[in-house]
Design a protein around this motif. Structure first.
Motif, PDB file in Angstrom:
ATOM      1  N   ILE A  76      48.176 -11.296 -15.882  1.00 33.07           N
ATOM      2  CA  ILE A  76      48.161  -9.830 -15.889  1.00 33.07           C
ATOM      3  C   ILE A  76      49.560  -9.331 -16.252  1.00 33.07           C
ATOM      4  CG2 ILE A  76      47.837  -7.756 -14.448  1.00 33.07           C
ATOM      5  CD1 ILE A  76      45.240  -9.225 -14.939  1.00 33.07           C
ATOM      6  N   PRO A  77      49.663  -8.404 -17.198  1.00 36.19           N
ATOM      7  CA  PRO A  77      50.983  -7.851 -17.552  1.00 36.19           C
ATOM      8  C   PRO A  77      51.591  -7.084 -16.374  1.00 36.19           C
ATOM      9  CG  PRO A  77      49.286  -7.129 -19.120  1.00 36.19           C
ATOM     10  CD  PRO A  77      48.594  -7.856 -18.020  1.00 36.19           C
ATOM     11  N   ASP A  78      52.906  -7.099 -16.277  1.00 34.80           N
ATOM     12  CA  ASP A  78      53.603  -6.445 -15.174  1.00 34.80           C
ATOM     13  C   ASP A  78      53.237  -4.965 -15.032  1.00 34.80           C
ATOM     14  OD1 ASP A  78      54.827  -8.796 -14.478  1.00 34.80           O
ATOM     15  OD2 ASP A  78      56.750  -8.309 -15.426  1.00 34.80           O
ATOM     16  N   ASN A  79      53.013  -4.296 -16.143  1.00 37.98           N
ATOM     17  CA  ASN A  79      52.705  -2.865 -16.072  1.00 37.98           C
ATOM     18  C   ASN A  79      51.298  -2.592 -15.542  1.00 37.98           C
ATOM     19  OD1 ASN A  79      51.398  -3.787 -18.388  1.00 37.98           O
ATOM     20  ND2 ASN A  79      51.776  -1.907 -19.527  1.00 37.98           N
ATOM     21  N   LYS A  80      50.507  -3.617 -15.283  1.00 32.36           N
ATOM     22  CA  LYS A  80      49.148  -3.463 -14.745  1.00 32.36           C
ATOM     23  C   LYS A  80      49.027  -3.990 -13.315  1.00 32.36           C
ATOM     24  CE  LYS A  80      47.041  -1.677 -18.258  1.00 32.36           C
ATOM     25  NZ  LYS A  80      46.276  -0.453 -18.170  1.00 32.36           N
ATOM     26  N   ILE A  81      50.110  -4.522 -12.754  1.00 28.47           N
ATOM     27  CA  ILE A  81      50.056  -5.127 -11.415  1.00 28.47           C
ATOM     28  C   ILE A  81      49.685  -4.091 -10.351  1.00 28.47           C
ATOM     29  CG2 ILE A  81      51.436  -6.245  -9.602  1.00 28.47           C
ATOM     30  CD1 ILE A  81      50.602  -8.136 -11.812  1.00 28.47           C
ATOM     31  N   LEU A  82      50.268  -2.891 -10.405  1.00 25.91           N
ATOM     32  CA  LEU A  82      49.957  -1.859  -9.417  1.00 25.91           C
ATOM     33  C   LEU A  82      48.475  -1.497  -9.481  1.00 25.91           C
ATOM     34  CD1 LEU A  82      50.700   0.166  -7.237  1.00 25.91           C
ATOM     35  CD2 LEU A  82      51.358   1.760  -9.061  1.00 25.91           C
ATOM     36  N   GLU A  83      47.959  -1.331 -10.674  1.00 29.74           N
ATOM     37  CA  GLU A  83      46.546  -1.003 -10.848  1.00 29.74           C
ATOM     38  C   GLU A  83      45.656  -2.119 -10.282  1.00 29.74           C
ATOM     39  OE1 GLU A  83      43.560   0.017 -14.563  1.00 29.74           O
ATOM     40  OE2 GLU A  83      45.732   0.175 -14.858  1.00 29.74           O
ATOM     41  N   LEU A  84      46.025  -3.349 -10.544  1.00 30.45           N
ATOM     42  CA  LEU A  84      45.280  -4.487 -10.019  1.00 30.45           C
ATOM     43  C   LEU A  84      45.337  -4.518  -8.494  1.00 30.45           C
ATOM     44  CD1 LEU A  84      43.670  -7.110 -10.405  1.00 30.45           C
ATOM     45  CD2 LEU A  84      45.872  -8.292 -10.550  1.00 30.45           C
ATOM     46  N   TYR A  85      46.532  -4.303  -7.958  1.00 26.80           N
ATOM     47  CA  TYR A  85      46.690  -4.292  -6.501  1.00 26.80           C
ATOM     48  C   TYR A  85      45.782  -3.229  -5.884  1.00 26.80           C
ATOM     49  CZ  TYR A  85      48.403  -3.190  -1.906  1.00 26.80           C
ATOM     50  OH  TYR A  85      48.455  -2.905  -0.574  1.00 26.80           O
ATOM     51  N   GLN A  86      45.785  -2.018  -6.437  1.00 28.99           N
ATOM     52  CA  GLN A  86      44.961  -0.941  -5.887  1.00 28.99           C
ATOM     53  C   GLN A  86      43.482  -1.294  -5.942  1.00 28.99           C
ATOM     54  OE1 GLN A  86      46.497   2.214  -8.337  1.00 28.99           O
ATOM     55  NE2 GLN A  86      48.027   2.803  -6.804  1.00 28.99           N
ATOM     56  N   LEU A  87      43.068  -1.921  -7.024  1.00 27.97           N
ATOM     57  CA  LEU A  87      41.676  -2.333  -7.166  1.00 27.97           C
ATOM     58  C   LEU A  87      41.304  -3.385  -6.122  1.00 27.97           C
ATOM     59  CD1 LEU A  87      39.018  -2.357  -8.894  1.00 27.97           C
ATOM     60  CD2 LEU A  87      40.036  -4.299 -10.077  1.00 27.97           C
ATOM     61  N   VAL A  88      42.123  -4.420  -6.008  1.00 27.58           N
ATOM     62  CA  VAL A  88      41.846  -5.508  -5.071  1.00 27.58           C
ATOM     63  C   VAL A  88      41.920  -5.000  -3.630  1.00 27.58           C
ATOM     64  CG1 VAL A  88      42.670  -7.741  -4.192  1.00 27.58           C
ATOM     65  CG2 VAL A  88      42.555  -7.318  -6.651  1.00 27.58           C
ATOM     66  N   GLY A 134      41.481  -1.919  -2.503  1.00 26.91           N
ATOM     67  CA  GLY A 134      40.320  -1.061  -2.247  1.00 26.91           C
ATOM     68  C   GLY A 134      39.049  -1.871  -2.041  1.00 26.91           C
ATOM     69  N   PHE A 135      38.891  -2.906  -2.826  1.00 25.58           N
ATOM     70  CA  PHE A 135      37.710  -3.762  -2.683  1.00 25.58           C
ATOM     71  C   PHE A 135      37.710  -4.456  -1.331  1.00 25.58           C
ATOM     72  CE2 PHE A 135      35.437  -7.778  -3.209  1.00 25.58           C
ATOM     73  CZ  PHE A 135      34.224  -7.302  -3.668  1.00 25.58           C
ATOM     74  N   ARG A 136      38.869  -4.995  -0.938  1.00 26.61           N
ATOM     75  CA  ARG A 136      38.965  -5.697   0.344  1.00 26.61           C
ATOM     76  C   ARG A 136      38.713  -4.747   1.512  1.00 26.61           C
ATOM     77  NH1 ARG A 136      42.354  -6.013   4.312  1.00 26.61           N
ATOM     78  NH2 ARG A 136      44.016  -4.916   3.236  1.00 26.61           N
ATOM     79  N   VAL A 137      39.327  -3.579   1.473  1.00 22.11           N
ATOM     80  CA  VAL A 137      39.168  -2.621   2.570  1.00 22.11           C
ATOM     81  C   VAL A 137      37.722  -2.169   2.680  1.00 22.11           C
ATOM     82  CG1 VAL A 137      39.799  -0.292   3.323  1.00 22.11           C
ATOM     83  CG2 VAL A 137      41.568  -1.867   2.559  1.00 22.11           C
ATOM     84  N   SER A 138      37.074  -1.914   1.556  1.00 22.79           N
ATOM     85  CA  SER A 138      35.680  -1.452   1.613  1.00 22.79           C
ATOM     86  C   SER A 138      34.726  -2.552   2.066  1.00 22.79           C
ATOM     87  CB  SER A 138      35.243  -0.911   0.255  1.00 22.79           C
ATOM     88  OG  SER A 138      35.141  -1.950  -0.692  1.00 22.79           O
ATOM     89  N   ALA A 139      35.136  -3.812   1.940  1.00 18.09           N
ATOM     90  CA  ALA A 139      34.281  -4.923   2.356  1.00 18.09           C
ATOM     91  C   ALA A 139      34.437  -5.257   3.835  1.00 18.09           C
ATOM     92  CB  ALA A 139      34.589  -6.164   1.518  1.00 18.09           C
ATOM     93  N   GLU A 140      35.498  -4.726   4.488  1.00 19.02           N
ATOM     94  CA  GLU A 140      35.721  -5.019   5.906  1.00 19.02           C
ATOM     95  C   GLU A 140      34.786  -4.182   6.764  1.00 19.02           C
ATOM     96  OE1 GLU A 140      39.810  -4.097   6.602  1.00 19.02           O
ATOM     97  OE2 GLU A 140      40.511  -5.992   5.787  1.00 19.02           O
ATOM     98  N   PRO A 141      34.265  -4.774   7.834  1.00 14.98           N
ATOM     99  CA  PRO A 141      33.445  -3.977   8.744  1.00 14.98           C
ATOM    100  C   PRO A 141      34.327  -2.953   9.455  1.00 14.98           C
ATOM    101  CG  PRO A 141      33.796  -6.180   9.624  1.00 14.98           C
ATOM    102  CD  PRO A 141      34.395  -6.154   8.252  1.00 14.98           C
ATOM    103  N   THR A 142      33.801  -1.779   9.673  1.00 15.51           N
ATOM    104  CA  THR A 142      34.559  -0.741  10.347  1.00 15.51           C
ATOM    105  C   THR A 142      33.909  -0.411  11.676  1.00 15.51           C
ATOM    106  OG1 THR A 142      33.318   0.984   9.222  1.00 15.51           O
ATOM    107  CG2 THR A 142      35.375   0.298   8.197  1.00 15.51           C
ATOM    108  N   ALA A 143      34.741  -0.167  12.657  1.00 11.63           N
ATOM    109  CA  ALA A 143      34.234   0.261  13.958  1.00 11.63           C
ATOM    110  C   ALA A 143      33.939   1.746  13.881  1.00 11.63           C
ATOM    111  CB  ALA A 143      35.271  -0.023  15.041  1.00 11.63           C
ATOM    112  N   ALA A 144      32.883   2.143  14.525  1.00  9.15           N
ATOM    113  CA  ALA A 144      32.545   3.561  14.560  1.00  9.15           C
ATOM    114  C   ALA A 144      33.615   4.299  15.342  1.00  9.15           C
ATOM    115  CB  ALA A 144      31.180   3.756  15.209  1.00  9.15           C
TER     116      ALA A 144
END
Length: 84
Positions: free
Chosen positions: A17-29, A31-41
Motif C-alpha cells: 500500500i502506498p504511504d499516502n493511502k495508509i491513513l485511509e486503510l487504517y480507517q477502513l480496517v 472501522g471494520f474491526r470496531v463494527s465487528a466487536e460485540p457491544t454492551a447495551a
C-alpha cells in the motif's frame, strides 16, 4: 485457505500500500474491526449525546441518577403506605 494463510496474505498486501493511502486503510480496517466487536447495551447512550463525556463525569451521572431514583421511589412507597 486457513486463517493463518489469510492473515499472511493480508500482511503481504498491506506492505504494498502506498504511504499516502495508509491513513485511509487504517480507517477502513479500524472501522471494520470496531463494527465487528460485540457491544454492551448502554441504557444511557441517547444516540451518542453522552459519548463525549469524560468517564468520571459519566460515572458520577449514572450514580446520581441511580441515587435520585432510589430516593424518589422510597418516598413514594412511604406516601403510599401512610395513605390509610
Amino acid at each position: 485457505m486457513n486463517h493463518a494463510n489469510l492473515r499472511a496474505k493480508v500482511w503481504e498486501e498491506i506492505e504494498h500500500i502506498p504511504d499516502n493511502k495508509i491513513l485511509e486503510l487504517y480507517q477502513l480496517v479500524h472501522g471494520f474491526r470496531v463494527s465487528a466487536e460485540p457491544t454492551a447495551a448502554n441504557p444511557m447512550s441517547f444516540a451518542g449525546c453522552w459519548s463525549d463525556l469524560p468517564e468520571g463525569i459519566y460515572s458520577d451521572l449514572l450514580n446520581d441518577v441511580h441515587d435520585r431514583r432510589q430516593q424518589a421511589f422510597s418516598e413514594r412507597r412511604d406516601r403510599e403506605s401512610n395513605s390509610d
